[in-house]
Motif scaffolding. Structure first.
Motif, short mmCIF file in Angstrom:
data_model
loop_
_atom_site.label_atom_id
_atom_site.label_comp_id
_atom_site.label_asym_id
_atom_site.label_seq_id
_atom_site.Cartn_x
_atom_site.Cartn_y
_atom_site.Cartn_z
N LEU A 189 35.39 -98.20 -67.31
CA LEU A 189 34.26 -98.82 -66.63
C LEU A 189 32.95 -98.67 -67.39
O LEU A 189 32.12 -99.58 -67.41
CB LEU A 189 34.10 -98.24 -65.22
CG LEU A 189 35.13 -98.69 -64.19
CD1 LEU A 189 35.00 -97.86 -62.92
CD2 LEU A 189 34.94 -100.17 -63.87
N SER A 190 32.73 -97.50 -68.00
CA SER A 190 31.47 -97.24 -68.70
C SER A 190 31.72 -96.78 -70.14
O SER A 190 30.91 -96.05 -70.72
CB SER A 190 30.66 -96.17 -67.95
OG SER A 190 30.35 -96.59 -66.65
N SER A 191 32.83 -97.20 -70.71
CA SER A 191 33.24 -96.70 -72.03
C SER A 191 32.22 -96.96 -73.12
O SER A 191 32.12 -96.20 -74.09
CB SER A 191 34.59 -97.30 -72.42
OG SER A 191 34.51 -98.73 -72.46
N ASN A 192 31.40 -98.02 -72.99
CA ASN A 192 30.42 -98.34 -74.03
C ASN A 192 29.15 -97.52 -73.94
O ASN A 192 28.30 -97.61 -74.83
CB ASN A 192 30.05 -99.83 -73.94
CG ASN A 192 31.20 -100.74 -74.30
OD1 ASN A 192 32.08 -100.37 -75.08
ND2 ASN A 192 31.21 -101.93 -73.73
N PHE A 193 29.01 -96.72 -72.89
CA PHE A 193 27.74 -96.04 -72.67
C PHE A 193 27.83 -94.52 -72.67
O PHE A 193 26.82 -93.85 -72.47
CB PHE A 193 27.12 -96.51 -71.34
CG PHE A 193 26.80 -97.97 -71.32
CD1 PHE A 193 25.74 -98.46 -72.04
CD2 PHE A 193 27.58 -98.85 -70.59
CE1 PHE A 193 25.43 -99.82 -72.04
CE2 PHE A 193 27.29 -100.21 -70.57
CZ PHE A 193 26.22 -100.69 -71.31
N SER A 200 17.09 -92.33 -63.97
CA SER A 200 17.05 -93.69 -63.44
C SER A 200 17.69 -94.69 -64.40
O SER A 200 18.38 -95.62 -63.97
CB SER A 200 15.60 -94.09 -63.17
OG SER A 200 15.03 -93.25 -62.20
N VAL A 201 17.44 -94.52 -65.70
CA VAL A 201 18.04 -95.41 -66.69
C VAL A 201 19.55 -95.29 -66.67
O VAL A 201 20.28 -96.29 -66.70
CB VAL A 201 17.49 -95.09 -68.10
CG1 VAL A 201 18.18 -95.97 -69.15
CG2 VAL A 201 15.98 -95.31 -68.15
N GLY A 246 25.32 -97.17 -64.16
CA GLY A 246 26.48 -96.81 -63.35
C GLY A 246 26.85 -95.35 -63.37
O GLY A 246 27.98 -94.99 -63.03
N PHE A 247 25.89 -94.48 -63.72
CA PHE A 247 26.13 -93.03 -63.73
C PHE A 247 25.32 -92.37 -62.62
O PHE A 247 24.14 -92.68 -62.44
CB PHE A 247 25.74 -92.42 -65.08
CG PHE A 247 26.51 -92.96 -66.25
CD1 PHE A 247 27.84 -92.63 -66.43
CD2 PHE A 247 25.90 -93.83 -67.15
CE1 PHE A 247 28.56 -93.14 -67.51
CE2 PHE A 247 26.61 -94.34 -68.23
CZ PHE A 247 27.94 -94.01 -68.41
N SER A 300 33.69 -89.34 -70.00
CA SER A 300 34.35 -89.86 -68.80
C SER A 300 34.81 -88.75 -67.87
O SER A 300 34.74 -88.88 -66.64
CB SER A 300 35.53 -90.75 -69.19
OG SER A 300 36.49 -90.02 -69.95
N ARG A 301 35.28 -87.62 -68.43
CA ARG A 301 35.75 -86.52 -67.58
C ARG A 301 34.60 -85.93 -66.77
O ARG A 301 34.79 -85.47 -65.63
CB ARG A 301 36.43 -85.44 -68.42
CG ARG A 301 35.52 -84.71 -69.38
CD ARG A 301 36.26 -83.68 -70.23
NE ARG A 301 35.36 -82.95 -71.12
CZ ARG A 301 34.97 -83.41 -72.30
NH1 ARG A 301 35.39 -84.58 -72.73
NH2 ARG A 301 34.15 -82.69 -73.06
N GLU A 302 33.38 -85.90 -67.35
CA GLU A 302 32.23 -85.39 -66.62
C GLU A 302 31.74 -86.42 -65.62
O GLU A 302 31.30 -86.07 -64.52
CB GLU A 302 31.10 -85.02 -67.59
CG GLU A 302 31.50 -84.05 -68.69
CD GLU A 302 32.08 -82.76 -68.14
OE1 GLU A 302 31.83 -82.42 -66.96
OE2 GLU A 302 32.79 -82.07 -68.89
#
Length: 439
Positions: A195-199, A210-211, A216-217, A226-228
């Protein structure tokens, strides 16, 4: 350089905190401690707490609660301070009430769940552990066997939220680290990692909350890997009250950007400054800009943002992305409201990403552990705050949440809930005093 602090009330910034861990796939087994049942010495001053730990942690869950700081079990490169006995008592009682009892009540395998999966050691340290970059470590997990909790000497039952609140210092960490242990048993779905692999970025400490939320974090630390990210979604959802969670989602619903700006440039957004005939700004003998007055401009805070400093001492401003004209000024609608721009992050809807991640956590807990994350959250919240039978918050006259721990206990209004929870310890104190008198 003068630093202006404009903190987002939506949620606590984790930019100054670190969760350090080394997670392996250890087989905990039935026990990792010697099988011996020596009676506790009632004449020792620590007898009350030692008895409580043995009865409620060691015997039912094979868990040691170590409050006498062990150098060999701590980072010997840090200048650490042991937890006081009084704070250790409070933390042990609250660990049972706000963490162990919650999972024991809701887990599908009620009789064996915590004995199988809970960490074998809780190591308590009184002071923080500061890092070279200025952040501080609030929790350490080692191989799914041991969790170290820092800053026990700051424990205050009157504070649930805030930088020094119970959640930030202890219980967010406990749920975070325990989720790591569970994740080692049943791996999180691969869809989550994508879902957020690029970030994901290991340099999370300089990311503004906020950024990262717009991406999506739930926290900047969650954007480190990703584990965190996975365990932060679970721990934040469980420990955040509804207002704080809703504010997080509202923050995530628009794009945010992090732009370079000096504190003088930032300050000029709020005040008018005197200028020389050539149009340059006038300065005083110290080189500071001179204000026309101390009356603030009429500004929309959404177009200004929040000033923060990076670890390299550079200044940045995190602000909502709004439409701007050729001169960089905000474009407003017919009512004078700024118009938000959702195109910065390839039309990513941070709110939907967070909710999708939460839904994956919800399914994973239900299918593998027979635990409802919503029931887990409701149970935690109702133990922290006054709620009605349906789990709705009961508020004070100002609309604020009410700390249940410091309120009268329902079954005996003559004492507070925390006093009731401490009654068992008080009973062991009497046994200790009797032993001393008979010595």
């Amino acid at each position: 350089m003068k630093k202006l602090n404009f903190l987002l009330y939506a949620f606590l910034a984790f930019a100054g905190l670190t969760f350090t861990m080394s997670c392996g796939d250890d087989d905990l087994g039935e026990t990792i401690f010697p099988r011996e049942d020596k009676p506790l010495d009632r004449t020792l001053g620590t007898f009350p707490l030692d008895t409580f730990i043995k009865k409620h942690m060691l015997e039912p869950y094979n868990m040691k609660f170590i409050y006498r700081m062990e150098d060999i079990g701590a980072d010997m490169q840090r200048n650490l301070v042991p937890a006081s006995y009084e704070k250790s008592v409070q933390l042990a009682v609250l660990t049972k009430y706000l963490w162990l009892d919650v999972y024991d009540k809701l887990a599908g395998e009620k009789e064996v769940f915590l004995k199988k999966y809970a960490p074998r050691i809780i190591h308590v340290i009184g002071s923080p552990a500061y890092n070279d970059d200025g952040s501080r470590t609030v929790g350490v997990a080692e191989g799914g066997v041991k969790i170290t909790l820092m800053e026990a000497n700051k424990l205050d039952v009157n504070q649930i939220e805030g930088a020094n609140g119970l959640n930030n210092l202890f219980f967010h960490t406990m749920h975070h680290e325990f989720a790591h242990i569970l994740d080692q048993t049943y791996q999180r779905p691969t869809q989550f990692d994508q879902l957020s692999s690029n970030f994901y970025d290991s340099n999370w400490n300089d990311k503004h909350d906020s950024v990262q939320c717009a991406l999506g974090f739930v926290t900047p630390y969650g954007s480190s890997a990703s584990r965190e990210d996975w365990v932060e979604v679970l721990s934040c959802y469980v420990t955040y009250d509804q207002e704080r969670w809703d504010q997080l989602l509202n923050t995530a619903s628009v794009d945010w950007e992090d732009v370079e700006m000096t504190d003088e440039q930032y300050d000029s957004l709020f005040y008018n400054y005197r200028k020389n005939p050539d149009g340059s700004y006038r300065r005083n003998s110290e080189g500071k800009l001179i204000r026309e007055s101390n009356i603030r401009k009429e500004v929309d805070i959404d177009s200004v943002g929040y000033l923060h400093q990076l670890s390299n001492q550079e200044w940045r401003v995190a602000r909502k992305v709004i439409k701007r004209d050729a001169n960089g000024f905000a474009v407003t609608d017919s009512l004078g409201h700024v118009i938000f721009d959702q195109s910065l992050w390839d039309n990513i809807d941070g709110r939907e990403v967070i909710l999708t991640k939460l839904d994956l956590v919800r399914t994973w807990l239900r299918d593998n552990w027979q635990i409802s994350v919503d029931d887990l959250r409701k149970e935690v919240q109702s133990r922290q705050y006054l709620t009605d039978a349906d789990g709705n918050y009961i508020r004070d006259a100002k609309g604020g949440l009410i700390n249940r721990l410091t309120q009268p206990y329902e079954k005996d209004p003559s004492k507070t809930l925390i006093e009731y929870l401490n009654e068992e310890i008080e009973g062991y104190k009497k046994l200790h005093e009797e032993a001393l008198n008979n010595k």
